[in-house]
Motif scaffolding. Structure first.
Motif, PDB file in Angstrom:
ATOM      1  N   PRO A 182      34.596  26.499  35.520  1.00 47.71           N
ATOM      2  CA  PRO A 182      34.816  27.570  34.446  1.00 47.71           C
ATOM      3  C   PRO A 182      36.232  28.356  34.785  1.00 47.71           C
ATOM      4  CG  PRO A 182      32.623  28.024  35.467  1.00 47.71           C
ATOM      5  CD  PRO A 182      33.289  26.725  36.086  1.00 47.71           C
ATOM      6  N   GLN A 183      36.873  28.636  34.034  1.00 51.29           N
ATOM      7  CA  GLN A 183      38.126  29.400  34.401  1.00 51.29           C
ATOM      8  C   GLN A 183      37.689  30.823  34.518  1.00 51.29           C
ATOM      9  OE1 GLN A 183      41.198  29.384  31.316  1.00 51.29           O
ATOM     10  NE2 GLN A 183      42.718  30.052  32.741  1.00 51.29           N
ATOM     11  N   ILE A 184      38.305  31.445  35.597  1.00 50.44           N
ATOM     12  CA  ILE A 184      38.170  32.749  35.808  1.00 50.44           C
ATOM     13  C   ILE A 184      39.220  33.676  35.666  1.00 50.44           C
ATOM     14  CG2 ILE A 184      37.364  34.540  37.634  1.00 50.44           C
ATOM     15  CD1 ILE A 184      35.928  32.140  38.799  1.00 50.44           C
ATOM     16  N   LYS A 185      39.079  34.718  34.850  1.00 53.19           N
ATOM     17  CA  LYS A 185      40.146  35.574  34.400  1.00 53.19           C
ATOM     18  C   LYS A 185      39.832  37.037  35.132  1.00 53.19           C
ATOM     19  CE  LYS A 185      40.673  33.174  30.316  1.00 53.19           C
ATOM     20  NZ  LYS A 185      40.675  33.334  28.614  1.00 53.19           N
ATOM     21  N   THR A 186      41.112  37.553  35.704  1.00 60.76           N
ATOM     22  CA  THR A 186      40.745  38.892  36.264  1.00 60.76           C
ATOM     23  C   THR A 186      41.988  39.750  35.535  1.00 60.76           C
ATOM     24  OG1 THR A 186      42.312  38.409  37.888  1.00 60.76           O
ATOM     25  CG2 THR A 186      39.895  38.090  38.530  1.00 60.76           C
ATOM     26  N   ASP A 187      41.544  41.059  35.461  1.00 63.72           N
ATOM     27  CA  ASP A 187      42.422  41.949  34.885  1.00 63.72           C
ATOM     28  C   ASP A 187      42.230  43.204  35.756  1.00 63.72           C
ATOM     29  OD1 ASP A 187      44.438  43.204  33.118  1.00 63.72           O
ATOM     30  OD2 ASP A 187      42.560  44.018  31.693  1.00 63.72           O
ATOM     31  N   ARG A 188      43.478  43.988  35.943  1.00 62.24           N
ATOM     32  CA  ARG A 188      43.709  45.078  36.825  1.00 62.24           C
ATOM     33  C   ARG A 188      44.349  46.421  36.151  1.00 62.24           C
ATOM     34  NH1 ARG A 188      47.111  47.281  41.159  1.00 62.24           N
ATOM     35  NH2 ARG A 188      45.264  47.580  42.787  1.00 62.24           N
ATOM     36  N   TRP A 189      43.812  47.622  36.619  1.00 60.12           N
ATOM     37  CA  TRP A 189      44.322  48.649  35.991  1.00 60.12           C
ATOM     38  C   TRP A 189      44.455  49.704  37.181  1.00 60.12           C
ATOM     39  CZ3 TRP A 189      40.114  46.836  33.160  1.00 60.12           C
ATOM     40  CH2 TRP A 189      38.716  47.429  33.662  1.00 60.12           C
ATOM     41  N   ARG A 190      45.097  50.949  36.882  1.00 58.76           N
ATOM     42  CA  ARG A 190      45.273  51.924  37.847  1.00 58.76           C
ATOM     43  C   ARG A 190      43.840  52.598  37.825  1.00 58.76           C
ATOM     44  NH1 ARG A 190      49.625  54.340  40.377  1.00 58.76           N
ATOM     45  NH2 ARG A 190      51.096  52.731  39.058  1.00 58.76           N
ATOM     46  N   PRO A 191      43.158  53.019  38.726  1.00 56.46           N
ATOM     47  CA  PRO A 191      41.899  53.710  38.896  1.00 56.46           C
ATOM     48  C   PRO A 191      42.153  55.056  38.561  1.00 56.46           C
ATOM     49  CG  PRO A 191      42.492  53.221  41.296  1.00 56.46           C
ATOM     50  CD  PRO A 191      43.654  52.621  40.201  1.00 56.46           C
ATOM     51  N   ASP A 192      41.234  55.841  38.036  1.00 52.95           N
ATOM     52  CA  ASP A 192      41.105  57.274  37.969  1.00 52.95           C
ATOM     53  C   ASP A 192      40.197  57.860  38.970  1.00 52.95           C
ATOM     54  OD1 ASP A 192      40.704  60.040  37.303  1.00 52.95           O
ATOM     55  OD2 ASP A 192      40.066  59.450  35.288  1.00 52.95           O
ATOM     56  N   VAL A 243      32.908  44.344  35.877  1.00 47.99           N
ATOM     57  CA  VAL A 243      33.645  45.713  35.603  1.00 47.99           C
ATOM     58  C   VAL A 243      33.499  46.568  36.520  1.00 47.99           C
ATOM     59  CG1 VAL A 243      34.512  47.641  34.176  1.00 47.99           C
ATOM     60  CG2 VAL A 243      33.428  45.232  33.141  1.00 47.99           C
ATOM     61  N   ASN A 244      34.744  47.131  37.154  1.00 47.76           N
ATOM     62  CA  ASN A 244      34.627  48.036  38.186  1.00 47.76           C
ATOM     63  C   ASN A 244      35.782  49.201  37.841  1.00 47.76           C
ATOM     64  OD1 ASN A 244      36.678  47.274  39.629  1.00 47.76           O
ATOM     65  ND2 ASN A 244      35.594  46.618  41.476  1.00 47.76           N
ATOM     66  N   PRO A 245      36.233  50.287  38.801  1.00 52.03           N
ATOM     67  CA  PRO A 245      37.124  51.099  38.498  1.00 52.03           C
ATOM     68  C   PRO A 245      38.661  50.399  38.563  1.00 52.03           C
ATOM     69  CG  PRO A 245      35.375  52.176  39.660  1.00 52.03           C
ATOM     70  CD  PRO A 245      35.035  50.637  39.608  1.00 52.03           C
ATOM     71  N   VAL A 246      38.845  49.600  39.107  1.00 56.32           N
ATOM     72  CA  VAL A 246      40.182  48.754  39.265  1.00 56.32           C
ATOM     73  C   VAL A 246      40.076  47.619  38.394  1.00 56.32           C
ATOM     74  CG1 VAL A 246      40.674  49.798  41.646  1.00 56.32           C
ATOM     75  CG2 VAL A 246      39.769  47.496  41.373  1.00 56.32           C
ATOM     76  N   GLY A 247      39.294  47.464  37.630  1.00 58.63           N
ATOM     77  CA  GLY A 247      39.478  45.859  36.817  1.00 58.63           C
ATOM     78  C   GLY A 247      38.307  45.144  36.564  1.00 58.63           C
ATOM     79  N   THR A 248      38.594  44.115  35.579  1.00 62.91           N
ATOM     80  CA  THR A 248      37.379  43.133  35.483  1.00 62.91           C
ATOM     81  C   THR A 248      37.491  41.723  36.056  1.00 62.91           C
ATOM     82  OG1 THR A 248      38.677  42.383  33.359  1.00 62.91           O
ATOM     83  CG2 THR A 248      37.286  44.334  33.142  1.00 62.91           C
ATOM     84  N   VAL A 249      36.604  41.103  35.793  1.00 61.59           N
ATOM     85  CA  VAL A 249      36.457  39.628  36.316  1.00 61.59           C
ATOM     86  C   VAL A 249      35.584  39.091  35.081  1.00 61.59           C
ATOM     87  CG1 VAL A 249      35.820  37.674  37.894  1.00 61.59           C
ATOM     88  CG2 VAL A 249      36.535  40.205  38.848  1.00 61.59           C
ATOM     89  N   HIS A 250      36.219  37.949  34.583  1.00 63.56           N
ATOM     90  CA  HIS A 250      35.521  37.179  33.423  1.00 63.56           C
ATOM     91  C   HIS A 250      35.487  35.831  33.755  1.00 63.56           C
ATOM     92  CE1 HIS A 250      35.396  35.262  29.266  1.00 63.56           C
ATOM     93  NE2 HIS A 250      34.571  36.214  29.260  1.00 63.56           N
ATOM     94  N   ALA A 251      34.262  35.165  33.219  1.00 60.58           N
ATOM     95  CA  ALA A 251      33.979  33.700  33.460  1.00 60.58           C
ATOM     96  C   ALA A 251      33.463  33.467  32.233  1.00 60.58           C
ATOM     97  CB  ALA A 251      33.566  33.354  34.521  1.00 60.58           C
ATOM     98  N   SER A 252      33.230  32.086  31.691  1.00 57.85           N
ATOM     99  CA  SER A 252      32.362  31.544  30.733  1.00 57.85           C
ATOM    100  C   SER A 252      31.003  31.569  31.137  1.00 57.85           C
ATOM    101  CB  SER A 252      32.978  30.322  30.308  1.00 57.85           C
ATOM    102  OG  SER A 252      33.133  29.351  31.227  1.00 57.85           O
ATOM    103  N   GLU A 253      30.714  31.420  32.571  1.00 51.77           N
ATOM    104  CA  GLU A 253      29.384  31.237  32.954  1.00 51.77           C
ATOM    105  C   GLU A 253      29.425  31.743  34.482  1.00 51.77           C
ATOM    106  OE1 GLU A 253      29.039  26.517  34.445  1.00 51.77           O
ATOM    107  OE2 GLU A 253      28.833  26.935  31.935  1.00 51.77           O
ATOM    108  N   ASP A 254      28.097  31.848  34.918  1.00 49.75           N
ATOM    109  CA  ASP A 254      28.074  32.498  36.181  1.00 49.75           C
ATOM    110  C   ASP A 254      28.259  31.190  37.305  1.00 49.75           C
ATOM    111  OD1 ASP A 254      27.231  33.493  38.657  1.00 49.75           O
ATOM    112  OD2 ASP A 254      25.187  33.721  38.322  1.00 49.75           O
ATOM    113  N   SER A 255      29.216  31.382  38.235  1.00 50.24           N
ATOM    114  CA  SER A 255      29.295  30.408  39.480  1.00 50.24           C
ATOM    115  C   SER A 255      29.571  31.063  40.647  1.00 50.24           C
ATOM    116  CB  SER A 255      30.320  29.552  39.133  1.00 50.24           C
ATOM    117  OG  SER A 255      31.504  30.376  38.905  1.00 50.24           O
ATOM    118  N   GLU A 256      29.592  30.249  41.709  1.00 49.49           N
ATOM    119  CA  GLU A 256      30.034  30.978  43.050  1.00 49.49           C
ATOM    120  C   GLU A 256      31.539  31.307  42.926  1.00 49.49           C
ATOM    121  OE1 GLU A 256      28.165  31.267  45.748  1.00 49.49           O
ATOM    122  OE2 GLU A 256      26.660  31.061  44.804  1.00 49.49           O
TER     123      GLU A 256
END
Length: 148
Positions: free
Chosen positions: A18-28, A54-67
């Motif tokens: 599964p493809q894993i996508k990450t996103d990042r932003w500046r934390p508050d 989801v955490n204070p610096v970004g997200t990680v997304h995948a279609s399904e759970d994996s290692e």
């Protein structure tokens, strides 16, 4: 299932990961849990498919759970913890240990998992992932027969 034969040896190609996508932003740093809270609520309300961290610096997304998903999550957690250490030295660890609200801990430090429209604390999800569902206590009652 597709197989490949080479020199009389038949193999099955590995399924695509599964493809894993990450996103990042500046934390508050003043209110670190606000952005993760808003993002998690948006993911839930828009019924976005897959599994999200989801955490204070970004997200990680995948279609399904994996290692691979878990590794990307751990990397995103490490990124946040390093930023906290650079800014607050070890003071953030003391603050984390002193926090009693588990949801505040999740939004501000450990992160949130959103899967199938359900928002979970990362620690609870990770525990269940490693150990299986928590068994519920069964309640039994003693029924005695009354002889009249």
């Amino acid at each position: 299932m597709k197989t490949i034969s080479i020199d009389a040896v038949t193999t099955t190609p590995e399924q695509a990961k599964p493809q894993i996508k990450t996103d990042r932003w500046r934390p508050d740093f003043e209110s670190p849990g606000v952005i993760p809270y808003d993002v998690a609520r948006t993911i839930k309300s828009e019924r976005r498919p897959g599994i999200w961290y989801v955490n204070p610096v970004g997200t990680v997304h995948a279609s399904e759970d994996s290692e691979d998903f878990l590794n990307a999550v751990r990397k995103k957690q490490g990124e946040w913890y390093r930023l906290l250490s650079r800014r607050f030295k070890n003071g953030w660890r003391r603050a984390k240990r002193g926090e009693e609200d588990l949801w505040k801990l999740a939004y501000e430090y450990d992160g949130i998992i959103v899967i199938n429209g359900v928002i979970l604390r990362f620690e609870a999800w990770d525990y269940t992932r490693r150990n299986g569902p928590i068994a519920r206590n069964s309640v039994t009652t003693n029924q005695t027969k009354c002889n009249s």
